[in-house]
Motif scaffolding. Structure first.
Motif: not given
Length: 362
Positions: A8-9, A26, A110-111, A149, A153-154, A331, A338
């Motif tokens: 993701i990052e 996000s 989220f990873q 969570n 997300n997501p 993801f 997303r």
């Protein structure tokens, strides 16, 4: 053991600053420093008087108290200020997850929520999001640590009141250890502040931040809430990482939390308007199949037609329109995008218009 690439990052780093319309992030699109100072009712003179020594390792007492006030029954001594939520998660997992532990979480995720436990030798139990918001689902899951969570997300999903109450009652009755990752509490579907499951006396830990919701991710301020003995270990571990948070970031963070009632309703209205706009137009976007508006937070999960590569779709959309979205494959779930709803309203409208007219993505 080294964690894998942060999918993701890595993609955010490549595209977020180049996009005309950023629907991949996000968080709320950023404010300028002078806007942030106005939001927090801070003057340049206030900043000029900040001593440039280290902040207390646990975080300033005033900021910890402001964070504690967000949680019923929590004291400032049960709060650790961290460099973003990422550090809070890293600390929590290193203390709460022994090797061969079982960690259960909502999937997709989220990873960092599963990659760090995996790096530490844990087994991850993936609870699919279509069943994860029913308390009965969790009663059948046996784990050493449960990660809740929410808003999620997501997908943007969360629990109904009845399911939430049943879930909390189950975790308490069974004396489960739970991490509530509540990054989007400031953007509930309705109301001014979302529910929390954090309760240190029951080993219900909490990680959170306001930076995504307030459009100030550059402050890098997050927190961990836990009982004092757990927090003492986390604080000591933090000495090997960032040690302290900048006193400038802490001062601005404190003022924003103290002033949030003056600006947060406008942010919430903007996000909800963007969600409504997208929900009204997604069926006109090429090769999309389904979408359910998020019940809270800043992100939603858009399903593509069968057989379409989410990464190819996202790449071509960016190349042809300047609209950035995050492919579901980041993801580790193919066939989805997303969508973030923190963009400025005018760019959101123009971005959707460009996307709708781009019929040659496949």
């Amino acid at each position: 053991m080294e964690p894998r690439e942060f999918f993701i990052e890595d993609r955010l780093e490549r595209f977020r600053l180049k996009a005309f319309c950023n629907l991949g992030e996000s968080g709320l699109s950023h404010f300028l420093l002078e806007e942030v100072m106005d939001m927090g009712q801070i003057s340049w003179k206030d900043l000029a008087k900040i001593p440039m020594n280290d902040s207390p390792n646990q975080g300033s007492l005033e900021l910890r108290q402001a964070i504690a006030d967000l949680y019923p029954g929590v004291s400032a001594e049960q709060v650790l200020v961290t460099t973003g939520t990422g550090e809070a998660l890293y600390l929590t997992f290193h203390i709460a997850v022994p090797q061969k532990a079982k960690v259960a979480l909502i999937w997709p995720a989220f990873q960092a929520l599963y990659e760090i436990p995996k790096m530490l030798g844990a087994e991850t139990i993936k609870v699919p999001h279509d069943r994860a918001f029913l308390a009965s689902t969790w009663k059948a899951v046996d784990a050493d640590l449960y990660i809740i969570n929410h808003p999620h997300n997501p997908t943007g999903k969360t629990f109904s009141d009845s399911e939430w109450n049943a879930l909390i009652a189950h975790f308490k009755e069974q004396k489960k250890t739970v991490l509530f990752d509540e990054h989007y509490r400031f953007l509930p579907g309705v109301g001014s502040l979302g529910r929390t499951g954090v309760d240190p006396k029951h080993s219900f830990y909490g990680t959170g931040s306001f930076t995504k919701c307030f459009g100030v991710t550059g402050l890098r301020v997050g927190w961990l809430v836990a009982e004092e003995s757990f927090l003492k270990r986390a604080r000591s571990f933090k000495d090997y990482l960032t040690h302290t948070v900048s006193p400038i970031s802490e001062r601005i963070a404190l003022s924003l939390l103290q002033s949030k009632e003056s600006f947060l309703p406008k942010i919430q209205a903007r996000v909800r308007k963007n969600i409504q706009s997208f929900d009204s137009h997604w069926k006109d976007l090429p090769h999309t199949k389904s979408f359910t508006a998020p019940q809270g937070g800043l992100v939603g999960w858009l399903e593509l037609e069968s057989g379409i590569s989410s990464e190819v779709y996202a790449d071509r959309l960016f190349e042809k329109t300047g609209v950035f979205v995050l492919p579901g494959i980041n993801f580790e779930e193919e066939g989805y995008l997303r969508i973030g709803f923190g963009e400025r309203e005018d760019r959101m409208i123009e971005g959707l218009s460009r996307w709708r007219e781009c019929t040659d993505l496949i």
